[in-house]
Design an enzyme around this catalytic site. Structure first.
Site, PDB file in Angstrom:
ATOM      1  CG  ASN A   1      81.864  26.651  77.051  1.00 19.11           C
ATOM      2  OD1 ASN A   1      81.151  28.207  76.872  1.00 19.11           O
ATOM      3  ND2 ASN A   1      83.031  26.487  76.900  1.00 19.11           N
TER       4      ASN A   1
ATOM      5  CB  ILE B   1      82.907  14.965  62.638  1.00 17.34           C
ATOM      6  CG1 ILE B   1      83.992  15.193  62.876  1.00 17.34           C
ATOM      7  CG2 ILE B   1      82.261  15.854  62.120  1.00 17.34           C
ATOM      8  CD1 ILE B   1      84.388  16.798  63.698  1.00 17.34           C
TER       9      ILE B   1
ATOM     10  CG  HIS C   1      85.821  27.776  67.538  1.00 14.15           C
ATOM     11  ND1 HIS C   1      86.853  26.160  67.250  1.00 14.15           N
ATOM     12  CD2 HIS C   1      87.126  28.942  66.854  1.00 14.15           C
ATOM     13  CE1 HIS C   1      87.846  26.243  67.115  1.00 14.15           C
ATOM     14  NE2 HIS C   1      87.786  28.118  66.351  1.00 14.15           N
TER      15      HIS C   1
ATOM     16  CG  ASP D   1      85.075  24.966  64.162  1.00 14.56           C
ATOM     17  OD1 ASP D   1      85.993  24.455  63.792  1.00 14.56           O
ATOM     18  OD2 ASP D   1      84.540  25.116  64.935  1.00 14.56           O
TER      19      ASP D   1
HETATM   20  C1  GRF Z   1      85.644  25.874  74.807  1.00 12.76           C
HETATM   21  O1  GRF Z   1      86.993  25.983  75.153  1.00 12.76           O
HETATM   22  C2  GRF Z   1      85.333  25.360  73.785  1.00 12.76           C
HETATM   23  O2  GRF Z   1      85.685  27.143  72.798  1.00 12.76           O
HETATM   24  C3  GRF Z   1      85.690  24.243  73.130  1.00 12.76           C
HETATM   25  O3  GRF Z   1      85.970  23.406  74.209  1.00 12.76           O
HETATM   26  C4  GRF Z   1      85.884  23.635  75.435  1.00 12.76           C
HETATM   27  C5  GRF Z   1      85.195  23.925  76.145  1.00 12.76           C
HETATM   28  O4  GRF Z   1      85.368  23.641  77.601  1.00 12.76           O
HETATM   29  N1  GRF Z   1      84.904  24.190  71.839  1.00 12.76           N
HETATM   30  P1  GRF Z   1      84.681  23.297  78.719  1.00 12.76           P
HETATM   31  O5  GRF Z   1      84.255  21.782  79.155  1.00 12.76           O
HETATM   32  O6  GRF Z   1      82.885  23.613  78.465  1.00 12.76           O
HETATM   33  O7  GRF Z   1      85.050  24.127  79.642  1.00 12.76           O
END
Ligand code: GRF
Length: 204
Positions: free
Chosen positions: A13, A91, A108, A149
């Site tokens: 991400n 958290i 999420h 969340d």
């Molecule tokens: C993703 O699935 C995101 O939704 C969740 O943790 C994961 C992070 O994946 N919060 P990456 O480290 O960004 O590949």
């Protein structure tokens, strides 16, 4: 705007944000990448792009509270405008959330309020989706408040669950969506187009 990305894992991400910024799609820059895990591959992704990285591991600071105090000091000193949680598995303490009200975005891997809250993170989310047999899942980008969340939802996108999907194939499909809606949400924030009205987000 100045962005801090917090992560604990692989950082795909984060990578989607780096790519969007480098393509000029987001009027902002990632000033620092902070992880609570020194081995997080996301840190390497940042280093490759010349972005400052930091490890704030609660063991180094003795406890969560002390670590979060250093976290807040770092964010304030760097004049961070937006915190992005991109797979951050600690958290956040309430003082971080208070100081950065509606300026912390989380991604999420489900359609909140389904399959979220305590215990629902990473692959566990997709396992629960398969177990429940839902036909549609997806991803959610939301502002972070003191309820895990539970903050105002900014964007969501769906994906069909196929009968032959397993955790891996489902995670892949959902990550593809995450890599779209997270940069979009950050872009909207950077362009000051998000307005929180009670627990709903208006996009201008
Ligand atoms: C993703 O699935 C995101 O939704 C969740 O943790 C994961 C992070 O994946 N919060 P990456 O480290 O960004 O590949």
């Amino acid at each position: 705007i100045k962005i801090a990305v917090l992560l604990s894992g692989g950082g795909t991400n984060l990578q989607s944000l780096i790519d969007a910024i480098e393509l000029g799609k987001i009027p902002g820059q990632i000033s620092v990448i902070i992880s609570n895990k020194k081995e997080a591959f996301g840190l390497k992704r940042g280093e490759k792009h010349g972005i400052e990285t930091m490890v704030l591991d609660k063991n180094t600071y003795g406890c969560k509270e002390k670590r979060d105090k250093v976290l807040v000091e770092t964010l304030l000193e760097k004049k961070i405008d937006l915190i992005v949680l991109a797979g951050y598995l600690a958290i956040l303490s309430s003082n971080v959330i208070e100081k950065y009200k509606n300026r912390i975005i989380n991604i999420h891997p489900s359609l909140i309020p389904s399959f979220c809250g305590d215990g629902y993170y990473g692959e566990k989310v997709h396992q629960a989706v398969l177990q429940r047999g839902v036909k549609v899942t997806g991803a959610t980008v939301h502002f972070v408040n003191e309820i895990t969340d539970g903050g105002p939802i900014i964007l969501q996108e769906t994906v069909a669950v196929a009968i032959d999907d397993d955790v891996k194939t489902l995670q892949e499909k959902v990550l593809e969506i995450e890599h779209k809606i997270l940069p979009l949400a950050v872009k909207l924030f950077a362009e000051d187009r998000l307005e929180v009205v009670e627990n709903r987000v208006k996009i201008h």
